[in-house]
Write a protein that holds these residues in place. Structure first.
Motif, PDB file in Angstrom:
ATOM      1  N   ASN A  64     -21.878  57.064   7.583  1.00 36.38           N
ATOM      2  CA  ASN A  64     -22.918  58.062   7.650  1.00 36.38           C
ATOM      3  C   ASN A  64     -24.324  57.161   7.071  1.00 36.38           C
ATOM      4  O   ASN A  64     -25.291  58.241   7.065  1.00 36.38           O
ATOM      5  N   VAL A  65     -24.369  55.921   6.791  1.00 38.58           N
ATOM      6  CA  VAL A  65     -25.610  55.540   6.456  1.00 38.58           C
ATOM      7  C   VAL A  65     -26.713  55.519   7.517  1.00 38.58           C
ATOM      8  O   VAL A  65     -27.728  56.208   7.317  1.00 38.58           O
ATOM      9  N   ASN A  66     -26.365  54.875   8.608  1.00 36.02           N
ATOM     10  CA  ASN A  66     -27.450  54.828   9.679  1.00 36.02           C
ATOM     11  C   ASN A  66     -27.415  56.361  10.146  1.00 36.02           C
ATOM     12  O   ASN A  66     -28.741  56.680  10.435  1.00 36.02           O
ATOM     13  N   LYS A  67     -26.633  57.033  10.077  1.00 34.13           N
ATOM     14  CA  LYS A  67     -26.645  58.484  10.858  1.00 34.13           C
ATOM     15  C   LYS A  67     -27.745  59.229   9.970  1.00 34.13           C
ATOM     16  O   LYS A  67     -28.292  59.929  10.806  1.00 34.13           O
ATOM     17  N   ILE A  68     -27.656  59.183   8.767  1.00 33.34           N
ATOM     18  CA  ILE A  68     -28.608  59.910   7.876  1.00 33.34           C
ATOM     19  C   ILE A  68     -30.090  59.630   8.465  1.00 33.34           C
ATOM     20  O   ILE A  68     -30.959  60.665   8.599  1.00 33.34           O
ATOM     21  N   PHE A  69     -30.458  58.257   8.663  1.00 34.26           N
ATOM     22  CA  PHE A  69     -31.893  58.176   9.039  1.00 34.26           C
ATOM     23  C   PHE A  69     -32.169  58.320  10.621  1.00 34.26           C
ATOM     24  O   PHE A  69     -33.245  58.689  10.915  1.00 34.26           O
ATOM     25  N   LYS A  70     -30.949  58.451  11.497  1.00 35.40           N
ATOM     26  CA  LYS A  70     -31.045  59.081  12.819  1.00 35.40           C
ATOM     27  C   LYS A  70     -31.456  60.554  12.569  1.00 35.40           C
ATOM     28  O   LYS A  70     -32.082  60.720  13.565  1.00 35.40           O
ATOM     29  N   PHE A  71     -30.803  61.148  11.823  1.00 37.28           N
ATOM     30  CA  PHE A  71     -30.977  62.488  11.775  1.00 37.28           C
ATOM     31  C   PHE A  71     -32.548  62.847  11.467  1.00 37.28           C
ATOM     32  O   PHE A  71     -33.208  63.831  11.638  1.00 37.28           O
ATOM     33  N   ILE A  72     -32.946  62.059  10.222  1.00 39.61           N
ATOM     34  CA  ILE A  72     -34.474  62.223   9.814  1.00 39.61           C
ATOM     35  C   ILE A  72     -35.411  62.092  11.216  1.00 39.61           C
ATOM     36  O   ILE A  72     -36.318  62.675  11.190  1.00 39.61           O
ATOM     37  N   THR A  73     -35.053  61.126  11.676  1.00 43.87           N
ATOM     38  CA  THR A  73     -35.951  60.707  12.912  1.00 43.87           C
ATOM     39  C   THR A  73     -35.923  62.046  13.837  1.00 43.87           C
ATOM     40  O   THR A  73     -36.994  62.251  14.583  1.00 43.87           O
TER      41      THR A  73
END
Length: 273
Positions: free
Chosen positions: A241-250
């Protein structure tokens, strides 16, 4: 004996010059970073209200985590010189000491970027550029230390941030209890940032007794609701869920599709929104 003494003096002199040069480079990078932030503030409308062009096609995806198409690369100093059209987004990271905040950020930006990060007492600054629908998004991540001395950095770290990551160690309930204090402190300086509650060290959490896992999940979900925050459980070690969190922000900032489902299953990485 005399030659040995002279050699030692030369070595000491060289070490002193090297440290001074290192300090000069650090301060130059710091003031350049501040100048970039001043230029961004002078552009007018904050980037959080911009929409990405829907007609543009994004580059082929290089990661399968999440459903939003996103290609990423680590920024270098020349990126800011050549790419004046970057959309720069500031993200703050808050939480207690020894909970894995810096490891989480390094996992996202890449270990090579750690060598180019700007490090000061109680504050780390790291950058990464992402490509979304043909546009370049530069994440500027402000990682605040978790001790009391670092509280002085909270105002500058939170001001103008588009998202604030409140982090805690899933195996330490006292760090979860501290989240409310970090949240209240951050709200003094930023009322509009997207709040995200992140539990770290999920790989250690799954070895806890099921009843204890259930208690922590219940408490974390209650805190997330009180903060009006999205909840993620993550692991920097296993890139959960590391990359997924920043994708969520974007996706939140630019109104992009977000099709990831909630996951409330005990023993799995929780996603609750």
């Amino acid at each position: 004996m005399t030659s040995m003494t002279q050699l030692c003096r030369k070595i000491v002199h060289f070490n002193v010059k090297w440290r001074l040069l290192d300090r000069v480079v650090l301060f130059r990078r710091f003031f350049r970073f501040l100048w970039d932030r001043i230029l961004m503030c002078s552009l007018g409308k904050p980037p959080r209200y911009r929409r990405l062009p829907r007609g543009l096609t994004s580059p082929s995806p290089t990661t399968n985590e999440g459903d939003m198409v996103l290609r990423e690369r680590v920024s270098t100093s020349s990126d800011y010189d050549m790419d004046s059209d970057l959309v720069s987004l500031k993200i703050s990271v808050l939480g207690d000491c020894q909970i894995g905040k810096t490891s989480f950020v390094i996992k996202y930006v890449g270990e090579g970027q750690e060598q180019r990060s700007l490090q000061m007492a109680g504050l780390n600054l790291m950058d990464k550029i992402s490509f979304v629908r043909g546009a370049r998004i530069a994440f500027s991540i402000w990682d605040v230390g978790g001790d009391y001395q670092s509280l002085d950095h909270v105002p500058i770290a939170c001001k103008d941030a588009v998202a604030i990551l409140f982090m805690f160690d899933l195996t330490s309930r006292c760090t979860l209890n501290s989240v409310i204090g970090w949240y209240q402190e951050a709200k003094k300086w930023n009322q509009t940032a997207i709040p995200i509650l992140i539990g770290t060290k999920f790989d250690d959490f799954i070895h806890l007794l099921p009843d204890l896992q259930r208690t922590i999940v219940t408490q974390a979900r209650a805190y997330a609701r009180a903060m009006k925050a999205t909840l993620f459980f993550s692991s920097a070690t296993h890139n959960i869920n590391v990359n997924k969190i920043f994708k969520f922000i974007t996706a939140k900032l630019f109104n992009l599709p977000w099709t990831v489902q909630r996951n409330l299953t005990i023993g799995e990485p929780i996603i609750d929104f």
